[in-house]
Design a protein around this motif. Sequence first.
Motif, mmCIF file in Angstrom:
data_model
loop_
_atom_site.group_PDB
_atom_site.id
_atom_site.type_symbol
_atom_site.label_atom_id
_atom_site.label_comp_id
_atom_site.label_asym_id
_atom_site.label_seq_id
_atom_site.Cartn_x
_atom_site.Cartn_y
_atom_site.Cartn_z
ATOM 1 N N THR A 1 -42.578 33.062 -42.305
ATOM 2 C CA THR A 1 -42.793 31.820 -43.045
ATOM 3 C C THR A 1 -43.679 32.047 -44.260
ATOM 4 O O THR A 1 -43.427 31.505 -45.348
ATOM 5 C CB THR A 1 -43.442 30.768 -42.126
ATOM 6 O OG1 THR A 1 -42.562 30.504 -41.035
ATOM 7 C CG2 THR A 1 -43.733 29.479 -42.876
ATOM 8 N N GLY A 2 -44.716 32.863 -44.084
ATOM 9 C CA GLY A 2 -45.598 33.165 -45.210
ATOM 10 C C GLY A 2 -44.854 33.832 -46.350
ATOM 11 O O GLY A 2 -45.081 33.516 -47.528
ATOM 12 N N VAL B 1 -48.180 46.572 -43.040
ATOM 13 C CA VAL B 1 -47.005 47.391 -43.366
ATOM 14 C C VAL B 1 -45.720 46.604 -43.123
ATOM 15 O O VAL B 1 -44.788 46.639 -43.941
ATOM 16 C CB VAL B 1 -47.013 48.696 -42.540
ATOM 17 C CG1 VAL B 1 -45.688 49.438 -42.708
ATOM 18 C CG2 VAL B 1 -48.167 49.587 -42.970
ATOM 19 N N ARG B 2 -45.655 45.876 -42.004
ATOM 20 C CA ARG B 2 -44.459 45.073 -41.711
ATOM 21 C C ARG B 2 -44.212 44.032 -42.800
ATOM 22 O O ARG B 2 -43.076 43.780 -43.204
ATOM 23 C CB ARG B 2 -44.615 44.356 -40.360
ATOM 24 C CG ARG B 2 -44.560 45.233 -39.131
ATOM 25 C CD ARG B 2 -43.155 45.693 -38.781
ATOM 26 N NE ARG B 2 -42.178 44.620 -38.638
ATOM 27 C CZ ARG B 2 -41.918 43.971 -37.495
ATOM 28 N NH1 ARG B 2 -42.594 44.280 -36.384
ATOM 29 N NH2 ARG B 2 -40.980 43.043 -37.442
ATOM 30 N N ILE B 3 -45.295 43.412 -43.283
ATOM 31 C CA ILE B 3 -45.166 42.402 -44.338
ATOM 32 C C ILE B 3 -44.830 43.052 -45.672
ATOM 33 O O ILE B 3 -44.063 42.503 -46.477
ATOM 34 C CB ILE B 3 -46.482 41.594 -44.462
ATOM 35 C CG1 ILE B 3 -46.771 40.843 -43.158
ATOM 36 C CG2 ILE B 3 -46.416 40.624 -45.636
ATOM 37 C CD1 ILE B 3 -48.169 40.253 -43.092
ATOM 38 N N ALA B 4 -45.382 44.244 -45.893
ATOM 39 C CA ALA B 4 -45.221 44.900 -47.192
ATOM 40 C C ALA B 4 -43.793 45.357 -47.456
ATOM 41 O O ALA B 4 -43.335 45.336 -48.605
ATOM 42 C CB ALA B 4 -46.177 46.097 -47.283
ATOM 43 N N VAL C 1 -51.154 27.015 -50.221
ATOM 44 C CA VAL C 1 -50.241 26.252 -49.371
ATOM 45 C C VAL C 1 -50.289 26.768 -47.936
ATOM 46 O O VAL C 1 -50.341 25.984 -46.979
ATOM 47 C CB VAL C 1 -48.807 26.340 -49.924
ATOM 48 C CG1 VAL C 1 -47.802 25.775 -48.918
ATOM 49 C CG2 VAL C 1 -48.695 25.587 -51.241
ATOM 50 N N ALA C 2 -50.292 28.095 -47.775
ATOM 51 C CA ALA C 2 -50.317 28.674 -46.425
ATOM 52 C C ALA C 2 -51.597 28.309 -45.689
ATOM 53 O O ALA C 2 -51.562 27.936 -44.511
ATOM 54 C CB ALA C 2 -50.164 30.190 -46.519
ATOM 55 N N ILE C 3 -52.714 28.376 -46.388
ATOM 56 C CA ILE C 3 -53.999 28.046 -45.750
ATOM 57 C C ILE C 3 -54.073 26.554 -45.461
ATOM 58 O O ILE C 3 -54.505 26.131 -44.375
ATOM 59 C CB ILE C 3 -55.169 28.489 -46.651
ATOM 60 C CG1 ILE C 3 -55.247 30.017 -46.691
ATOM 61 C CG2 ILE C 3 -56.490 27.904 -46.147
ATOM 62 C CD1 ILE C 3 -56.313 30.555 -47.638
ATOM 63 N N GLY C 4 -53.648 25.732 -46.433
ATOM 64 C CA GLY C 4 -53.722 24.283 -46.253
ATOM 65 C C GLY C 4 -52.833 23.786 -45.129
ATOM 66 O O GLY C 4 -53.177 22.832 -44.431
ATOM 67 N N THR C 5 -51.687 24.416 -44.925
ATOM 68 C CA THR C 5 -50.735 23.956 -43.913
ATOM 69 C C THR C 5 -50.982 24.592 -42.546
ATOM 70 O O THR C 5 -50.903 23.925 -41.510
ATOM 71 C CB THR C 5 -49.293 24.262 -44.352
ATOM 72 O OG1 THR C 5 -49.052 23.649 -45.621
ATOM 73 C CG2 THR C 5 -48.289 23.720 -43.346
ATOM 74 N N PHE C 6 -51.289 25.897 -42.539
ATOM 75 C CA PHE C 6 -51.347 26.630 -41.265
ATOM 76 C C PHE C 6 -52.741 27.146 -40.906
ATOM 77 O O PHE C 6 -52.941 27.629 -39.797
ATOM 78 C CB PHE C 6 -50.376 27.817 -41.312
ATOM 79 C CG PHE C 6 -48.956 27.410 -41.592
ATOM 80 C CD1 PHE C 6 -48.172 26.844 -40.599
ATOM 81 C CD2 PHE C 6 -48.407 27.573 -42.842
ATOM 82 C CE1 PHE C 6 -46.864 26.471 -40.851
ATOM 83 C CE2 PHE C 6 -47.098 27.207 -43.119
ATOM 84 C CZ PHE C 6 -46.324 26.646 -42.117
ATOM 85 N N GLY C 7 -53.703 27.085 -41.833
ATOM 86 C CA GLY C 7 -55.053 27.549 -41.549
ATOM 87 C C GLY C 7 -55.357 28.909 -42.153
ATOM 88 O O GLY C 7 -54.456 29.742 -42.344
ATOM 89 N N GLN D 1 -49.353 33.153 -41.574
ATOM 90 C CA GLN D 1 -48.776 32.724 -42.846
ATOM 91 C C GLN D 1 -49.738 33.016 -44.002
ATOM 92 O O GLN D 1 -49.314 33.463 -45.073
ATOM 93 C CB GLN D 1 -48.459 31.225 -42.823
ATOM 94 C CG GLN D 1 -47.312 30.843 -41.906
ATOM 95 C CD GLN D 1 -47.769 30.537 -40.477
ATOM 96 O OE1 GLN D 1 -48.855 30.955 -40.054
ATOM 97 N NE2 GLN D 1 -46.947 29.825 -39.729
ATOM 98 N N ALA D 2 -51.034 32.770 -43.771
ATOM 99 C CA ALA D 2 -52.026 33.037 -44.807
ATOM 100 C C ALA D 2 -52.139 34.537 -45.077
ATOM 101 O O ALA D 2 -52.266 34.964 -46.226
ATOM 102 C CB ALA D 2 -53.384 32.467 -44.388
ATOM 103 N N LEU D 3 -52.100 35.345 -44.018
ATOM 104 C CA LEU D 3 -52.172 36.799 -44.214
ATOM 105 C C LEU D 3 -50.978 37.284 -45.026
ATOM 106 O O LEU D 3 -51.131 38.109 -45.938
ATOM 107 C CB LEU D 3 -52.203 37.507 -42.863
ATOM 108 C CG LEU D 3 -52.224 39.052 -42.933
ATOM 109 C CD1 LEU D 3 -53.470 39.546 -43.664
ATOM 110 C CD2 LEU D 3 -52.146 39.667 -41.538
ATOM 111 N N ALA D 4 -49.794 36.773 -44.721
ATOM 112 C CA ALA D 4 -48.607 37.162 -45.486
ATOM 113 C C ALA D 4 -48.762 36.772 -46.949
ATOM 114 O O ALA D 4 -48.370 37.522 -47.852
ATOM 115 C CB ALA D 4 -47.360 36.523 -44.891
ATOM 116 N N GLY D 5 -49.333 35.595 -47.192
ATOM 117 C CA GLY D 5 -49.562 35.169 -48.569
ATOM 118 C C GLY D 5 -50.521 36.077 -49.295
ATOM 119 O O GLY D 5 -50.337 36.387 -50.478
#
Length: 364
Positions: A120-121, A262-265, A311-317, A322-326
Motif C-alpha cells: 500500500t505504501g 530491500v524488499r521495498i527497494a 499521507v501514509a503517516i496521517g492515514t496509517f501512523g 506504509q510509512a516505511l515504504a514511503g
Amino acid sequence: MSTAAAPVRSATRRMSTLDRWLPLWIGLAMIAGLLLGRFIPGVSTVLAHLEVGGISVPIALGLLVMMYPVLAKVRYDRVAAVTGDKKLLISSLVLNWLIGPALMFVLAWTFLPDLPEYRTGLIIVGLARCIAMVIIWNDLACGDREAAAVLVAINSVFQVVAFALLGWFYLTVLPAWLGFDTQGLEISVGQIALNVLIFLGVPLLTGFASRWIGERRKGRDWYEERFLPKIGPWALYGLLFTIVLLFALQGEQVTSRPLDVVRIALPLLVYFAVMWFIGLFTGRALGLGYARSSTLAFTAAGNNFELAIAVAIGTFGAASGQALAGVVGPLIEVPILVGLVYVSLWAARAWFHTDPYTNERMPS
C-alpha cells in the motif's frame, strides 16, 4: 520542438566541480544521515515533531533552498512556447497519471503480494507525482528548464484534483475487481493543496520575482552572468541538507530492518528505471529533441515523497509499514535518479546526437 529551434545554452552550464562530484557528496550525506538517526538518541524524534500541518519544517526548508536557484534560472518569457507543445504536455499527462500509477500498482502486487502494508505504501508513492526534486535532476541533466516548470505546475494541479480519486481506485476499487485485498485511504484535498503550495508555489513565486526584479533593475546580462552563478550552488546545498534529514529521520528503521528495505527497494528500482526510459524514448519518438525528452523522462520518473510520506503517516501512523515504504521511496529515488542524470548526458550524444550543454546538433 526541434533542436534548431531550441534556445542555445551557454557553455557555462557544463558541470561544475561540485556537480561532477555529486554522487560522492550524496553518498556522504546518506551515510551522515543514517549515522545521525541510528547513533544519536532523539534526533529522529526531534525531526518528527518539527511539523506544521503534517509537513516537516526542516525538510520543507531544504527543498525550498534546493528549488529556488533552479526556478530563478527559468526564463519565464519562454514559458508560452512550452504550453503550445501539445505532444509534450499530453505525453507528460499520460505518463504521470495513467502509466505511472498503473505500473506501481503492478510492481507492488508482483513484488510484495504477502506484505500488504508495504504494498500500500508503494502504491501511494506511485500516486504522488513529483513537483519538487525533479527540478534539480532536470537541471543537472541539462533538460529544458521552462518545460520542467510548466510540467511540474500541471502535475501540481492534477495532484490536487486526482490524488484522492486515484488512491480510492487503486487501493479499493481495482483490487476488489481483481479479487485482491483492499485498503482505505483518507486524504483531504486541502492537505494536498497545502503540499503543492509550499513545495511548488513558494519557490516558483520567489524564482519568478527574482528574475523580474533583477532584470528590471540590472538587466538580463547582469542577472544571468553575475546573480545566478552566486545562488546556483545553493540548489545542491539544499539537496544535500534534505538528504541528511531524510536519512536521519528514518535511520534507525532503515538500519534495523534491512531485509524489509530491500524488499521495498526492488520494485522501486524497477519503477524509476522503467518510467525514465519510457519518458526518454517517448520524447525521442515524438521528435521533442534531447532537452525536452530529458525533461519528460525525469518528470515521469520522479515522485512527491513529502506528500506520500505525509499521507501514509496521517492515514496509517508513523510506525506503520506504509510509512516505511514511503520513506524508502526517496532513499532509493535519490541515488537512482542521480545515476540517470549521467545516463541522460550520455544519451544526449549517443541517441540524440546533441551536445547536452549547448543543445546543438553534433556531427552524426
